[in-house]
Design a protein around this motif. Structure first.
Motif, mmCIF file in Angstrom:
data_model
loop_
_atom_site.group_PDB
_atom_site.id
_atom_site.type_symbol
_atom_site.label_atom_id
_atom_site.label_comp_id
_atom_site.label_asym_id
_atom_site.label_seq_id
_atom_site.Cartn_x
_atom_site.Cartn_y
_atom_site.Cartn_z
ATOM 1 N N MET A 1 1.019 -0.975 -0.083
ATOM 2 C CA MET A 1 -0.077 -0.023 -0.106
ATOM 3 C C MET A 1 0.861 1.367 0.071
ATOM 4 O O MET A 1 2.001 1.494 0.701
ATOM 5 C CB MET A 1 -0.787 0.155 1.357
ATOM 6 N N GLU A 3 0.755 5.155 0.989
ATOM 7 C CA GLU A 3 0.029 6.255 1.658
ATOM 8 C C GLU A 3 0.279 7.810 1.262
ATOM 9 O O GLU A 3 1.495 7.941 0.818
ATOM 10 C CB GLU A 3 0.485 6.234 3.293
ATOM 11 N N LYS A 16 -4.987 6.033 1.128
ATOM 12 C CA LYS A 16 -4.113 4.753 0.541
ATOM 13 C C LYS A 16 -4.460 4.311 -0.900
ATOM 14 O O LYS A 16 -5.544 4.538 -1.107
ATOM 15 C CB LYS A 16 -4.347 3.709 1.484
ATOM 16 N N ARG A 17 -3.549 3.941 -1.692
ATOM 17 C CA ARG A 17 -3.766 3.702 -2.687
ATOM 18 C C ARG A 17 -2.859 2.208 -3.346
ATOM 19 O O ARG A 17 -1.814 2.270 -2.511
ATOM 20 C CB ARG A 17 -3.305 4.473 -3.908
ATOM 21 N N LEU A 18 -3.103 1.389 -4.027
ATOM 22 C CA LEU A 18 -2.506 0.160 -4.194
ATOM 23 C C LEU A 18 -1.349 0.458 -5.204
ATOM 24 O O LEU A 18 -0.381 -0.441 -4.937
ATOM 25 C CB LEU A 18 -3.594 -0.835 -4.853
ATOM 26 N N PRO A 43 5.938 1.522 0.119
ATOM 27 C CA PRO A 43 6.125 0.351 1.335
ATOM 28 C C PRO A 43 7.119 0.148 1.884
ATOM 29 O O PRO A 43 7.451 -0.218 3.084
ATOM 30 C CB PRO A 43 5.735 -0.824 0.574
#
Length: 81
Positions: A1, A3, A16-18, A43
């Motif tokens: 993820m 942030e 949050k985004r993938l 990450p």
């Protein structure tokens, strides 16, 4: 993820985004919408910034100025208290 963190007039923004691409896109949108100190943290902990370092200036309210107040004057050691 990934942030996305920043500030707006209501306080802290935290999303949050993938993917990095999606996070950077959202960071750009937030900045364009007036958020400041926007950053993306991946990450691994690397930080990507896209930001203003301070909030946008606002016009002064009627009867007020945008200047900072002066600090209190210092009292000398010989002043009677």
């Amino acid at each position: 993820m990934f942030e996305i963190n920043g500030f707006d007039t209501a306080g802290v923004v935290s999303l949050k985004r993938l993917s990095l691409a999606a996070a950077l896109k959202k960071a750009k949108e937030l900045t364009e919408d007036g958020c400041w100190d926007v950053q993306v943290v991946d990450p691994a902990g690397r930080v990507y910034t896209r930001s203003r370092s301070r909030p946008p200036s606002r016009p002064a309210l009627p009867g007020h100025s945008n200047h900072h107040q002066r600090p209190f004057p210092r009292l000398s050691a010989s002043a009677d208290v």
